[in-house]
Design a protein around this motif. Structure first.
Motif, PDB file in Angstrom:
ATOM      1  N   GLY A  18       0.727  -1.380  -0.123  1.00  0.00           N
ATOM      2  CA  GLY A  18      -0.028  -0.125   0.026  1.00  0.00           C
ATOM      3  C   GLY A  18       0.953   1.114  -0.054  1.00  0.00           C
ATOM      4  O   GLY A  18       0.464   2.206  -0.837  1.00  0.00           O
ATOM      5  N   VAL A  19       2.034   1.152   0.842  1.00  0.00           N
ATOM      6  CA  VAL A  19       2.762   2.492   1.042  1.00  0.00           C
ATOM      7  C   VAL A  19       3.526   2.776  -0.453  1.00  0.00           C
ATOM      8  O   VAL A  19       3.661   3.690  -0.854  1.00  0.00           O
ATOM      9  CB  VAL A  19       3.567   2.213   1.884  1.00  0.00           C
ATOM     10  N   GLY A  20       3.913   1.549  -0.947  1.00  0.00           N
ATOM     11  CA  GLY A  20       4.688   1.464  -2.270  1.00  0.00           C
ATOM     12  C   GLY A  20       3.727   2.333  -3.337  1.00  0.00           C
ATOM     13  O   GLY A  20       4.260   3.110  -4.005  1.00  0.00           O
ATOM     14  N   LEU A  21       2.366   1.672  -3.354  1.00  0.00           N
ATOM     15  CA  LEU A  21       1.687   2.336  -4.364  1.00  0.00           C
ATOM     16  C   LEU A  21       1.091   3.926  -4.116  1.00  0.00           C
ATOM     17  O   LEU A  21       1.348   4.607  -5.074  1.00  0.00           O
ATOM     18  CB  LEU A  21       0.374   1.689  -4.321  1.00  0.00           C
ATOM     19  N   VAL A  22       1.370   4.104  -2.871  1.00  0.00           N
ATOM     20  CA  VAL A  22       0.977   5.489  -2.786  1.00  0.00           C
ATOM     21  C   VAL A  22       2.225   6.450  -2.899  1.00  0.00           C
ATOM     22  O   VAL A  22       2.280   7.738  -3.435  1.00  0.00           O
ATOM     23  CB  VAL A  22       0.906   5.825  -0.939  1.00  0.00           C
ATOM     24  N   SER A  24       4.729   5.621  -5.214  1.00  0.00           N
ATOM     25  CA  SER A  24       4.789   5.712  -6.594  1.00  0.00           C
ATOM     26  C   SER A  24       3.607   6.816  -7.503  1.00  0.00           C
ATOM     27  O   SER A  24       3.960   7.447  -8.120  1.00  0.00           O
ATOM     28  CB  SER A  24       4.372   4.137  -7.088  1.00  0.00           C
ATOM     29  N   PHE A  25       2.459   6.686  -6.770  1.00  0.00           N
ATOM     30  CA  PHE A  25       1.453   7.563  -7.333  1.00  0.00           C
ATOM     31  C   PHE A  25       2.069   8.997  -7.035  1.00  0.00           C
ATOM     32  O   PHE A  25       1.843   9.792  -8.043  1.00  0.00           O
ATOM     33  CB  PHE A  25       0.010   7.378  -6.813  1.00  0.00           C
ATOM     34  N   GLY A  26       2.528   9.256  -5.870  1.00  0.00           N
ATOM     35  CA  GLY A  26       2.666  10.682  -5.491  1.00  0.00           C
ATOM     36  C   GLY A  26       4.171  11.278  -6.402  1.00  0.00           C
ATOM     37  O   GLY A  26       3.833  12.182  -6.641  1.00  0.00           O
ATOM     38  N   ALA A  27       4.941   9.939  -6.459  1.00  0.00           N
ATOM     39  CA  ALA A  27       6.083  10.366  -7.282  1.00  0.00           C
ATOM     40  C   ALA A  27       5.650  10.721  -8.674  1.00  0.00           C
ATOM     41  O   ALA A  27       6.123  11.757  -9.453  1.00  0.00           O
ATOM     42  CB  ALA A  27       7.158   9.476  -7.254  1.00  0.00           C
ATOM     43  N   TYR A  28       4.569   9.889  -9.330  1.00  0.00           N
ATOM     44  CA  TYR A  28       4.422  10.181 -10.702  1.00  0.00           C
ATOM     45  C   TYR A  28       3.551  11.728 -10.758  1.00  0.00           C
ATOM     46  O   TYR A  28       3.993  12.351 -11.790  1.00  0.00           O
ATOM     47  CB  TYR A  28       3.144   8.947 -11.143  1.00  0.00           C
ATOM     48  N   ILE A  29       2.969  11.879  -9.857  1.00  0.00           N
ATOM     49  CA  ILE A  29       2.111  13.114 -10.037  1.00  0.00           C
ATOM     50  C   ILE A  29       3.140  14.411  -9.768  1.00  0.00           C
ATOM     51  O   ILE A  29       3.049  15.378 -10.556  1.00  0.00           O
ATOM     52  CB  ILE A  29       1.047  13.355  -8.764  1.00  0.00           C
ATOM     53  N   TYR A  30       4.184  14.273  -8.832  1.00  0.00           N
ATOM     54  CA  TYR A  30       5.235  15.117  -8.506  1.00  0.00           C
ATOM     55  C   TYR A  30       6.224  15.511  -9.862  1.00  0.00           C
ATOM     56  O   TYR A  30       6.386  16.516 -10.210  1.00  0.00           O
ATOM     57  CB  TYR A  30       6.131  14.825  -7.437  1.00  0.00           C
ATOM     58  N   VAL A  31       6.431  14.197 -10.543  1.00  0.00           N
ATOM     59  CA  VAL A  31       7.234  14.364 -11.565  1.00  0.00           C
ATOM     60  C   VAL A  31       6.823  15.175 -12.820  1.00  0.00           C
ATOM     61  O   VAL A  31       7.141  15.939 -13.564  1.00  0.00           O
ATOM     62  CB  VAL A  31       7.749  13.031 -12.196  1.00  0.00           C
ATOM     63  N   ASN A  32       5.340  14.492 -12.961  1.00  0.00           N
ATOM     64  CA  ASN A  32       4.525  15.283 -14.310  1.00  0.00           C
ATOM     65  C   ASN A  32       4.216  16.757 -13.779  1.00  0.00           C
ATOM     66  O   ASN A  32       4.527  17.527 -14.908  1.00  0.00           O
ATOM     67  CB  ASN A  32       3.196  14.643 -14.265  1.00  0.00           C
ATOM     68  N   THR A  33       3.962  16.983 -12.619  1.00  0.00           N
ATOM     69  CA  THR A  33       3.743  18.544 -12.165  1.00  0.00           C
ATOM     70  C   THR A  33       5.216  19.191 -12.359  1.00  0.00           C
ATOM     71  O   THR A  33       5.280  20.443 -12.924  1.00  0.00           O
ATOM     72  CB  THR A  33       3.491  18.628 -10.787  1.00  0.00           C
ATOM     73  N   THR A  34       6.449  18.421 -12.000  1.00  0.00           N
ATOM     74  CA  THR A  34       7.620  19.413 -12.151  1.00  0.00           C
ATOM     75  C   THR A  34       7.812  19.415 -13.842  1.00  0.00           C
ATOM     76  O   THR A  34       8.327  20.685 -14.249  1.00  0.00           O
ATOM     77  CB  THR A  34       8.679  18.298 -11.797  1.00  0.00           C
ATOM     78  N   HIS A  35       7.594  18.439 -14.579  1.00  0.00           N
ATOM     79  CA  HIS A  35       7.743  18.707 -16.074  1.00  0.00           C
ATOM     80  C   HIS A  35       6.813  19.858 -16.440  1.00  0.00           C
ATOM     81  O   HIS A  35       7.375  20.552 -17.390  1.00  0.00           O
ATOM     82  CB  HIS A  35       7.541  17.478 -16.788  1.00  0.00           C
ATOM     83  N   SER A  36       5.701  19.889 -15.982  1.00  0.00           N
ATOM     84  CA  SER A  36       4.789  21.168 -16.497  1.00  0.00           C
ATOM     85  C   SER A  36       5.171  22.338 -16.009  1.00  0.00           C
ATOM     86  O   SER A  36       5.153  23.289 -16.857  1.00  0.00           O
ATOM     87  CB  SER A  36       3.426  20.859 -15.905  1.00  0.00           C
ATOM     88  N   VAL A  37       5.640  22.412 -14.857  1.00  0.00           N
ATOM     89  CA  VAL A  37       6.130  23.714 -14.322  1.00  0.00           C
ATOM     90  C   VAL A  37       7.592  24.107 -15.203  1.00  0.00           C
ATOM     91  O   VAL A  37       7.757  25.438 -15.474  1.00  0.00           O
ATOM     92  CB  VAL A  37       6.671  23.706 -12.879  1.00  0.00           C
ATOM     93  N   MET A 284      -1.514  14.269   1.666  1.00  0.00           N
ATOM     94  CA  MET A 284      -2.190  13.430   0.963  1.00  0.00           C
ATOM     95  C   MET A 284      -1.630  12.015   1.260  1.00  0.00           C
ATOM     96  O   MET A 284      -2.476  10.909   1.599  1.00  0.00           O
ATOM     97  CB  MET A 284      -2.486  13.445  -0.592  1.00  0.00           C
ATOM     98  N   GLY A 285      -0.360  11.981   1.126  1.00  0.00           N
ATOM     99  CA  GLY A 285       0.307  10.561   1.278  1.00  0.00           C
ATOM    100  C   GLY A 285       0.112  10.180   2.519  1.00  0.00           C
ATOM    101  O   GLY A 285      -0.037   8.942   2.903  1.00  0.00           O
ATOM    102  N   LEU A 286       0.395  11.156   3.575  1.00  0.00           N
ATOM    103  CA  LEU A 286       0.340  10.583   4.937  1.00  0.00           C
ATOM    104  C   LEU A 286      -1.229  10.254   5.502  1.00  0.00           C
ATOM    105  O   LEU A 286      -1.262   9.329   6.334  1.00  0.00           O
ATOM    106  CB  LEU A 286       0.558  11.821   5.860  1.00  0.00           C
ATOM    107  N   VAL A 287      -1.900  10.760   4.979  1.00  0.00           N
ATOM    108  CA  VAL A 287      -3.568  10.248   5.173  1.00  0.00           C
ATOM    109  C   VAL A 287      -3.673   8.937   4.783  1.00  0.00           C
ATOM    110  O   VAL A 287      -4.466   8.105   5.291  1.00  0.00           O
ATOM    111  CB  VAL A 287      -4.381  11.532   4.656  1.00  0.00           C
ATOM    112  N   ILE A 288      -3.567   8.702   3.388  1.00  0.00           N
ATOM    113  CA  ILE A 288      -3.738   7.487   2.862  1.00  0.00           C
ATOM    114  C   ILE A 288      -2.863   6.451   3.420  1.00  0.00           C
ATOM    115  O   ILE A 288      -3.389   5.316   3.500  1.00  0.00           O
ATOM    116  CB  ILE A 288      -3.336   7.706   1.178  1.00  0.00           C
ATOM    117  N   THR A 289      -1.614   6.681   3.725  1.00  0.00           N
ATOM    118  CA  THR A 289      -0.793   5.623   4.508  1.00  0.00           C
ATOM    119  C   THR A 289      -1.352   5.185   5.749  1.00  0.00           C
ATOM    120  O   THR A 289      -1.449   4.006   6.250  1.00  0.00           O
ATOM    121  CB  THR A 289       0.616   6.478   4.997  1.00  0.00           C
ATOM    122  N   VAL A 290      -2.038   6.166   6.736  1.00  0.00           N
ATOM    123  CA  VAL A 290      -2.791   5.759   7.861  1.00  0.00           C
ATOM    124  C   VAL A 290      -3.972   4.980   7.722  1.00  0.00           C
ATOM    125  O   VAL A 290      -4.217   3.789   8.380  1.00  0.00           O
ATOM    126  CB  VAL A 290      -3.519   7.251   8.665  1.00  0.00           C
TER     127      VAL A 290
END
Length: 745
Positions: A18-22, A24-37, A284-290
């Motif tokens: 579960g934590v790995g999915l969170v 991975s998903f957060g890293a994917y969003i962050y990378v895409n956002t970084t590329h956009s910025v 968001m990652g902390l909430v989903i992890t709990v």
């Protein structure tokens, strides 16, 4: 209640997944956002640098166009050729008016100059000055000589300068037009609210302008990387930076003059834009992890509840080394079977060591008949009705070119060969008796003595052949008499050792039966010592003659071994030989036997029963070092005596000399001096004396006025004709002709 391992084996994988999915998903969003910025900021920077390029390029075009247009007018050519002075106010005013007009078309704060190379004057900022010859030469060196272009821009200490040598399409330049744009003017023109760094490179890749903080400016190598990477009119290139990491450079290349305008992508600006996004992703990652932790805990409790019930119904394990509860339950079921198998495997693994120890105890007489009767069946040995035993010992004769340290490996290989060659039912386990000997007890059932001897001999020959072929070494065998009780193996082992002692007399690859040795030694024992061979050997050692030493050494050792049939006699002869070698060493004054490696030579030789090893030690470690030492000592004496003889010749060549007279003077035999002189100088004493005298004659013929007769008498020639014949034989001319030839040169 304490949680079991199966609980954690269920809980942890679900949690990690579960934590790995969170993550991975957060890293994917962050990378895409970084590329956009990054894309957005890069697009903004691209627009900015393109606007900067267009703005400055327009001014540069205006300046170049104005000067080019002016240079094509008829008034320009007449002005350049006019010698303007302080009195030519009208001409001066026309030029200054034209420069002011050009200034209104370009950038504010730009200085414009016109220089006449024909009349040597310069008008700059409304001032008229005359050019000296030095000024004129400097202008040619800076702007004309070696330049392949008549119109170009260059960087100066105060900004950038436009240079236009006129006429444009002629090699004979008449004037130079200059336009200097100061750094302050460029800074004001290119200044931005963000204070963005700007870099301008000309089409050759040279730095024309750069603004920005000093600590963030690019190096020459980085600028060169940018120039090499530019392929399109606009784009982004990545430049390596060892201190801060890769730097992204946004560029725009001019279509007018191929200048490259560069600005840098500010990482702080990107980080600021991403700050809010990063914070939101973390929360968001902390909430989903709990939430995942709660779900994983509930699933693990549900699936492990049946196992906990089984665990409570079983007694607690004596230790907690099991991985989980299921493994402990399975272990409880199979424990008895496993312990039984382990015990059987342990006994089977220890059997070879136990059997080896049994054979060693037999050779040491540490086993009673009762113990043998009880132990032998455990090792698979069936009882024999009429047993006969023979102890066979094997020792190495040589190492086959290997080091002595390989001896143990060779004996182990031989032990394995014995196991393969001798059938299991005809022997006990072959063992390593010590670091020199392999031992095997052969067993026979109701067989006669002759048949046993034949069978043992066949075994020995087969083993010897296999060892020779596969290991490339030679071995010898010592074979005891037959005996009927195993506890007599110690005495049989001693018989085999005694038999092996006599391989010194029989040579390598000997198969020695103890009864044969006893018959051989039944007569009187006489000590034989080859004194004559020893005397000849010692003479060769004294002379340091390496060729003669083997001629006497090897026959001496062979005769010593073969004619002293009892081992005691051979040992006495060997000790005598070593003692005589020590006395010879002391007499000759060399140090070989008294070194640290050879101080225990007696013990080493007496302890070795290998004839080849004894021979090797005596030859390689004792006799050859003595011979080499004596050879060096003798050569030094020969050189010293030969030099003394040559010195006497050089000092007393004009006196009556003979080798007999010199030998009497030096207290040596003439024949001895003759041999060593010829060995050192490669010629006889008479030849050396004659050659030296003739060399002196050649010197006197050239440097003095002495007559040939006087020279012959002084060089101890009783007849001048003898001197002339000797001189002509060596020089192929007479003394008189030789003198004329040398005087004519």
């Amino acid at each position: 209640m304490k949680k079991g391992r199966m609980f954690y084996k269920t809980f942890i994988p679900i949690l990690v997944l579960g934590v790995g999915l969170v993550v991975s998903f957060g890293a994917y969003i962050y990378v895409n956002t970084t590329h956009s910025v990054v894309d957005r900021v890069s697009s903004s920077k691209q627009s900015f640098i393109s606007q900067t390029k267009n703005s400055l390029e327009q001014k540069i075009q205006t300046i170049e166009y104005a000067f080019n247009t002016y240079s094509t007018t008829s008034s320009f050519e007449s002005v350049v050729k006019n010698p303007i002075t302080e009195k030519d106010f009208e001409a001066y005013r026309n030029v200054n008016t034209q420069l002011n007009y050009i200034a209104t078309m370009g950038l504010d704060g730009t200085e414009y100059s016109l220089i006449s190379l024909v009349q040597n004057w310069k008008i700059s900022n409304g001032k008229l000055t005359s050019l000296t010859e030095k000024d004129r030469k400097a202008l040619y060196d800076d702007y004309i000589n070696g330049k392949d272009r008549g119109l170009f821009w260059m960087k100066t200490d105060n900004g950038i300068r436009f240079v236009n040598t006129l006429p444009a399409f002629s090699t004979k330049k008449q004037a130079i037009a200059l336009s200097d744009i100061s750094l302050a003017t460029l800074d004001n023109t290119l200044k931005t609210e963000e204070n963005t760094p700007i870099i301008i490179l000309n089409k050759q890749g040279e730095l024309m302008y750069e603004t920005g903080p000093e600590d963030k400016r690019l190096t020459k190598e980085q600028l060169a990387d940018i120039v090499e990477s530019v392929e399109h009119r606009t784009g982004i290139v990545t430049v390596p930076n060892a201190s801060t990491g890769p730097v992204k450079a946004i560029y725009a290349r001019s279509t007018y003059n191929n200048w490259i305008y560069v600005t840098l992508l500010d990482q702080k600006e990107i980080s600021t834009a991403l700050k809010t996004t990063k914070f939101g992703l973390i929360m968001m990652g902390l909430v989903i992890t709990v939430f995942i932790v709660i779900i994983a805990y509930m699933i693990a409790v549900y699936f492990n509840k049946p196992l906990q019930q089984i665990q409570r119904s079983l007694p607690k394990p004596p230790h907690s080394s099991f991985k989980n509860e299921v493994e402990w339950i399975l272990h409880s079921i199979n424990r008895i079977v496993t312990e039984k198998e382990n015990l059987e495997n342990l006994i089977e693994a220890e059997m070879p060591q136990l059997e080896t120890q049994l054979i060693l105890n037999l050779f040491r007489n540490r086993v009673t008949p009762e113990e043998l009767e009880r132990i032998m069946p455990r090792f698979g040995y069936e009882p024999i009705e009429d047993p006969r035993y023979v102890t066979m010992l094997i020792q190495l004769d040589s190492y086959g070119g290997r080091e002595a340290a390989d001896k143990d490996l060779l004996l182990l290989a031989i032990n394995k060969m014995v196991e393969e060659i001798v059938p299991k039912e005809s022997r006990l386990l072959p063992i390593m008796l010590n670091d020199k000997t392999q031992a095997t007890i052969l067993a026979f059932n109701g067989t006669g003595e002759q048949e046993i001897r034949k069978q043992v001999l066949d075994y020995a020959k087969t083993i010897m052949k296999a060892v020779r072929e596969y290991l490339k070494v030679s071995v010898s065998f010592g074979i005891s008499q037959t005996y009927g009780r195993l506890w007599e193996s110690k005495e049989a082992c001693e018989m085999s050792k005694q038999a092996l002692h006599h391989r010194l007399n029989l040579g390598k690859e000997s198969i020695i039966f103890y009864e044969d040795m006893a018959m051989l030694l039944s007569g009187p024992a006489l000590l034989h010592y080859p004194s004559e061979l020893e005397s000849q050997l010692f003479d060769a050692i004294r002379l340091g003659d390496e060729e003669q030493v083997p001629r006497y050494l090897y026959p001496l050792l062979a005769e010593m071994m073969k004619k002293n049939k009892q081992s005691m006699n051979f040992e006495v002869a060997l000790v005598r030989f070593v003692n005589n070698l020590i006395q010879l060493e002391q007499l000759l004054g060399v140090e070989v036997l008294m070194t640290q490696d050879n101080h225990a030579l007696y013990h080493r030789l007496l302890d070795i029963r290998n004839p080849e090893e004894i021979e090797r030690i005596l030859v390689q470690e004792v006799i050859l070092p003595m011979v080499k030492s004596m050879k060096e000592k003798t050569n030094r004496q020969f050189r010293s005596l030969s030099e003394k003889i040559a010195a006497i010749v050089r000092a007393e060549y004009d006196q009556e000399l003979s080798l007999e007279w010199i030998a009497d003077r030096l207290h040596y035999n003439p024949n001895y001096l003759s041999s060593i002189f010829k060995k050192e100088f490669g010629m006889t004493f008479s030849e050396y004396l004659m050659n030296y005298r003739l060399e002196m004659a050649k010197k006197w013929l050239v440097e003095t006025d002495m007559t040939i007769k006087d020279i012959a008498e002084r060089l101890q020639y009783h007849n001048s004709q003898n001197f002339i014949r000797s001189f002509r034989k060596k020089e192929h001319v007479t003394p008189g002709s030789y003198r004329k030839l040398k005087q004519a040169q």
